[in-house]
Design a protein around this motif. Structure first.
Motif, PDB file in Angstrom:
ATOM      1  N   ALA A 245       0.687  -1.130   0.057  1.00 38.18           N
ATOM      2  CA  ALA A 245      -0.075   0.105  -0.100  1.00 38.18           C
ATOM      3  C   ALA A 245       0.677   1.279  -0.015  1.00 38.18           C
ATOM      4  O   ALA A 245       0.464   2.238  -0.558  1.00 38.18           O
ATOM      5  CB  ALA A 245      -1.150   0.142   1.075  1.00 38.18           C
ATOM      6  N   LEU A 246       2.075   1.384   0.748  1.00 35.47           N
ATOM      7  CA  LEU A 246       2.685   2.407   0.734  1.00 35.47           C
ATOM      8  C   LEU A 246       3.477   2.604  -0.331  1.00 35.47           C
ATOM      9  O   LEU A 246       3.483   3.843  -1.280  1.00 35.47           O
ATOM     10  CB  LEU A 246       4.060   2.093   1.827  1.00 35.47           C
ATOM     11  N   ARG A 247       4.011   1.557  -1.183  1.00 29.73           N
ATOM     12  CA  ARG A 247       4.600   1.765  -2.453  1.00 29.73           C
ATOM     13  C   ARG A 247       3.534   2.318  -3.498  1.00 29.73           C
ATOM     14  O   ARG A 247       3.982   3.369  -4.431  1.00 29.73           O
ATOM     15  CB  ARG A 247       5.027   0.299  -3.093  1.00 29.73           C
ATOM     16  N   LYS A 248       2.566   1.801  -3.455  1.00 30.36           N
ATOM     17  CA  LYS A 248       1.429   2.468  -4.741  1.00 30.36           C
ATOM     18  C   LYS A 248       1.281   3.900  -4.226  1.00 30.36           C
ATOM     19  O   LYS A 248       1.223   4.733  -5.289  1.00 30.36           O
ATOM     20  CB  LYS A 248       0.104   1.634  -4.410  1.00 30.36           C
ATOM     21  N   ALA A 249       1.084   4.187  -3.115  1.00 29.05           N
ATOM     22  CA  ALA A 249       0.619   5.439  -2.692  1.00 29.05           C
ATOM     23  C   ALA A 249       1.912   6.519  -2.790  1.00 29.05           C
ATOM     24  O   ALA A 249       1.548   7.666  -3.552  1.00 29.05           O
ATOM     25  CB  ALA A 249       0.385   5.709  -1.222  1.00 29.05           C
ATOM     26  N   ILE A 250       3.063   6.019  -2.643  1.00 34.41           N
ATOM     27  CA  ILE A 250       4.405   6.995  -3.030  1.00 34.41           C
ATOM     28  C   ILE A 250       4.489   6.877  -4.655  1.00 34.41           C
ATOM     29  O   ILE A 250       4.761   8.107  -5.042  1.00 34.41           O
ATOM     30  CB  ILE A 250       5.653   6.290  -2.381  1.00 34.41           C
ATOM     31  N   LYS A 251       4.210   5.981  -5.265  1.00 34.61           N
ATOM     32  CA  LYS A 251       4.498   6.302  -6.726  1.00 34.61           C
ATOM     33  C   LYS A 251       3.607   7.157  -7.183  1.00 34.61           C
ATOM     34  O   LYS A 251       3.656   7.968  -8.125  1.00 34.61           O
ATOM     35  CB  LYS A 251       4.197   4.835  -7.394  1.00 34.61           C
ATOM     36  N   GLU A 252       2.209   7.142  -6.811  1.00 38.32           N
ATOM     37  CA  GLU A 252       1.158   7.958  -7.419  1.00 38.32           C
ATOM     38  C   GLU A 252       1.577   9.390  -7.022  1.00 38.32           C
ATOM     39  O   GLU A 252       1.334  10.379  -7.620  1.00 38.32           O
ATOM     40  CB  GLU A 252      -0.052   7.670  -6.821  1.00 38.32           C
ATOM     41  N   ALA A 253       1.894   9.821  -5.902  1.00 35.15           N
ATOM     42  CA  ALA A 253       2.436  11.060  -5.268  1.00 35.15           C
ATOM     43  C   ALA A 253       3.555  11.378  -6.010  1.00 35.15           C
ATOM     44  O   ALA A 253       3.643  12.321  -6.496  1.00 35.15           O
ATOM     45  CB  ALA A 253       2.734  11.039  -3.741  1.00 35.15           C
ATOM     46  N   PHE A 254       4.543  10.497  -6.364  1.00 35.22           N
ATOM     47  CA  PHE A 254       5.703  11.043  -7.134  1.00 35.22           C
ATOM     48  C   PHE A 254       5.152  11.272  -8.612  1.00 35.22           C
ATOM     49  O   PHE A 254       5.867  12.423  -9.188  1.00 35.22           O
ATOM     50  CB  PHE A 254       6.611   9.776  -7.062  1.00 35.22           C
ATOM     51  N   ASP A 255       4.418  10.513  -9.113  1.00 28.03           N
ATOM     52  CA  ASP A 255       3.738  11.033 -10.515  1.00 28.03           C
ATOM     53  C   ASP A 255       3.234  12.231 -10.630  1.00 28.03           C
ATOM     54  O   ASP A 255       3.457  12.946 -11.609  1.00 28.03           O
ATOM     55  CB  ASP A 255       2.931   9.816 -10.937  1.00 28.03           C
ATOM     56  N   LYS A 256       2.516  12.336  -9.471  1.00 23.92           N
ATOM     57  CA  LYS A 256       1.882  13.814  -9.512  1.00 23.92           C
ATOM     58  C   LYS A 256       2.783  14.926  -9.332  1.00 23.92           C
ATOM     59  O   LYS A 256       2.479  16.089  -9.782  1.00 23.92           O
ATOM     60  CB  LYS A 256       0.860  13.905  -8.343  1.00 23.92           C
ATOM     61  N   GLU A 257       3.787  14.675  -8.586  1.00 22.40           N
ATOM     62  CA  GLU A 257       4.880  15.709  -8.302  1.00 22.40           C
ATOM     63  C   GLU A 257       5.623  15.826  -9.309  1.00 22.40           C
ATOM     64  O   GLU A 257       6.702  16.708  -9.368  1.00 22.40           O
ATOM     65  CB  GLU A 257       5.312  15.773  -6.889  1.00 22.40           C
ATOM     66  N   GLY A 258       5.680  14.991 -10.527  1.00 16.69           N
ATOM     67  CA  GLY A 258       6.895  14.910 -11.428  1.00 16.69           C
ATOM     68  C   GLY A 258       8.265  14.335 -10.983  1.00 16.69           C
ATOM     69  O   GLY A 258       9.100  14.624 -11.725  1.00 16.69           O
ATOM     70  N   ILE A 259       8.198  13.708  -9.760  1.00 15.10           N
ATOM     71  CA  ILE A 259       9.496  13.176  -9.508  1.00 15.10           C
ATOM     72  C   ILE A 259       9.500  11.529 -10.354  1.00 15.10           C
ATOM     73  O   ILE A 259       8.656  10.750  -9.938  1.00 15.10           O
ATOM     74  CB  ILE A 259       9.402  12.719  -7.757  1.00 15.10           C
ATOM     75  N   THR A 260      10.789  11.388 -10.781  1.00 17.57           N
ATOM     76  CA  THR A 260      10.784  10.247 -11.728  1.00 17.57           C
ATOM     77  C   THR A 260      11.374   8.970 -11.013  1.00 17.57           C
ATOM     78  O   THR A 260      12.541   9.350 -10.091  1.00 17.57           O
ATOM     79  CB  THR A 260      11.577  10.677 -13.058  1.00 17.57           C
ATOM     80  N   ILE A 261      11.203   7.720 -11.384  1.00 18.52           N
ATOM     81  CA  ILE A 261      11.920   6.849 -10.798  1.00 18.52           C
ATOM     82  C   ILE A 261      13.075   6.446 -11.707  1.00 18.52           C
ATOM     83  O   ILE A 261      12.768   6.327 -13.068  1.00 18.52           O
ATOM     84  CB  ILE A 261      10.830   5.330 -10.855  1.00 18.52           C
ATOM     85  N   PRO A 262      14.328   6.506 -11.173  1.00 18.12           N
ATOM     86  CA  PRO A 262      15.370   6.171 -12.201  1.00 18.12           C
ATOM     87  C   PRO A 262      15.508   5.174 -13.035  1.00 18.12           C
ATOM     88  O   PRO A 262      15.033   3.791 -12.613  1.00 18.12           O
ATOM     89  CB  PRO A 262      16.540   6.436 -11.182  1.00 18.12           C
ATOM     90  N   TYR A 263      16.243   4.794 -14.144  1.00 19.58           N
ATOM     91  CA  TYR A 263      16.493   3.686 -14.636  1.00 19.58           C
ATOM     92  C   TYR A 263      17.886   3.709 -15.216  1.00 19.58           C
ATOM     93  O   TYR A 263      18.480   4.850 -15.336  1.00 19.58           O
ATOM     94  CB  TYR A 263      15.371   3.654 -16.106  1.00 19.58           C
ATOM     95  N   PRO A 264      18.541   2.639 -15.401  1.00 23.14           N
ATOM     96  CA  PRO A 264      19.885   2.786 -15.903  1.00 23.14           C
ATOM     97  C   PRO A 264      20.284   3.430 -16.967  1.00 23.14           C
ATOM     98  O   PRO A 264      19.577   3.394 -18.023  1.00 23.14           O
ATOM     99  CB  PRO A 264      20.331   1.322 -15.942  1.00 23.14           C
ATOM    100  N   HIS A 265      21.181   4.129 -16.894  1.00 17.79           N
ATOM    101  CA  HIS A 265      21.712   5.144 -17.932  1.00 17.79           C
ATOM    102  C   HIS A 265      23.119   4.436 -18.650  1.00 17.79           C
ATOM    103  O   HIS A 265      23.995   3.969 -17.551  1.00 17.79           O
ATOM    104  CB  HIS A 265      22.099   6.408 -17.593  1.00 17.79           C
ATOM    105  N   HIS A 266      23.379   4.509 -19.843  1.00 18.99           N
ATOM    106  CA  HIS A 266      24.473   4.316 -20.464  1.00 18.99           C
ATOM    107  C   HIS A 266      25.074   5.193 -21.259  1.00 18.99           C
ATOM    108  O   HIS A 266      24.324   5.870 -22.072  1.00 18.99           O
ATOM    109  CB  HIS A 266      24.324   3.021 -21.247  1.00 18.99           C
ATOM    110  N   VAL A 267      26.292   5.430 -21.125  1.00 14.97           N
ATOM    111  CA  VAL A 267      27.004   6.567 -21.839  1.00 14.97           C
ATOM    112  C   VAL A 267      27.937   6.100 -23.077  1.00 14.97           C
ATOM    113  O   VAL A 267      28.828   5.143 -22.573  1.00 14.97           O
ATOM    114  CB  VAL A 267      28.022   7.520 -21.193  1.00 14.97           C
TER     115      VAL A 267
END
Length: 273
Positions: A245-267
């Motif tokens: 329940a916490l993960r779901k609520a946090i993900k929804e709140a992050f999406d609403k505030e434009g905070i992104t979940i990172p993904y691996p970057h390759h240069v």
């Protein structure tokens, strides 16, 4: 005379059959009644002494099993008496055979002794979630020789009691709900922590939480993310539900505030000759 002999034999056979049949009927009636008496006695004693329901259930199954073994042994002894078979020599022979078997049955003795101390020390009870002997699951039965542990995939494991060492009982007291959330390096950490605090404040009214949840702060820094941790104390067995329940609520709140979940970057660096 021959007719009298046949009648006598027939009467003896009928008398023997009646005695055996009566003995079987008595035990068919005796065993269920005995089990009910044990269950009711344990429940009455547990309610008067405020024993936990899991402890009552554990003792019920154990005493019913012991009663069944004792009743079976008594039935055999009484059947021998009906058959006019001397019991003394059989018991003497059984003692000698038992002594011989005992030298090769040290594992069985170890199981029984270990099972006795497991029950005496309340290490585990029925419906407890435990980790022991390489198994992880819920206890379904605690016996003098084996303990049954149901894994979360449905597998029923029969564990000899002598193999139960270092029991980790996850069903005693409150449990911890722990959630790690990752944010990108490009996001503002203070803003992300503020969002987490708002989510946690809403969950603090949830009856499943006994304490918190609270934002701990920055837990670690990875190669492409910053990890923020949230921790709360929950009722036993509800920690996974609260974490989801916490993960779901946090993900929804992050999406609403434009905070992104990172993904691996390759240069990729391409050199031209």
């Amino acid at each position: 005379m021959e007719l009298l002999g046949i009648q006598f034999n027939l009467a003896a056979i009928i008398s023997f059959a009646l005695r055996v049949g009566l003995l079987i009927i008595l035990f068919i009636l005796f065993i269920p009644i005995g089990k009910k008496v044990i269950v009711k006695s344990i429940q009455r004693a547990g309610s008067s002494q405020k024993v936990s329901p899991t402890r009552i259930k554990t003792l019920e199954k154990l005493l019913v099993n012991v009663f069944s073994y004792a009743a079976g042994f008594l039935f055999i002894i009484m059947l021998f008496a009906v058959l006019n078979i001397p019991i003394g020599p059989l018991l003497a022979g059984a003692g000698i055979i038992g002594l011989a078997i005992g030298f090769g049955a040290q594992g069985l003795v170890s199981d029984i002794v270990t099972g006795f101390f497991i029950l005496l020390e309340h290490q585990l009870e029925i419906d407890d979630y435990i980790t022991t002997a390489g198994y992880d699951g819920v206890v379904e039965e605690v016996g003098l020789r084996t303990t049954k542990i149901r894994s979360f995939d449905g597998t029923l494991n029969y564990v000899p009691n002598r193999h139960i060492e270092g029991v980790a009982n996850h069903s005693r007291g409150n449990m911890r709900a722990l959630v790690d959330m990752r944010i990108s390096y490009h996001d503002n950490m203070d803003e992300a922590i503020s969002v987490l605090e708002r989510v946690c404040a809403a969950f603090q009214e949830d009856e499943r939480f006994k304490d918190g949840p609270n934002v701990i702060g920055v837990q670690s820094i990875g190669s492409s993310e910053v990890i923020l941790r949230v921790v709360g104390q929950t009722e036993n067995g509800l920690q996974w539900e609260c974490e989801r329940a916490l993960r779901k609520a946090i993900k929804e709140a992050f999406d609403k505030e434009g905070i992104t979940i990172p993904y691996p970057h390759h240069v990729v660096i391409q050199k031209s000759n």
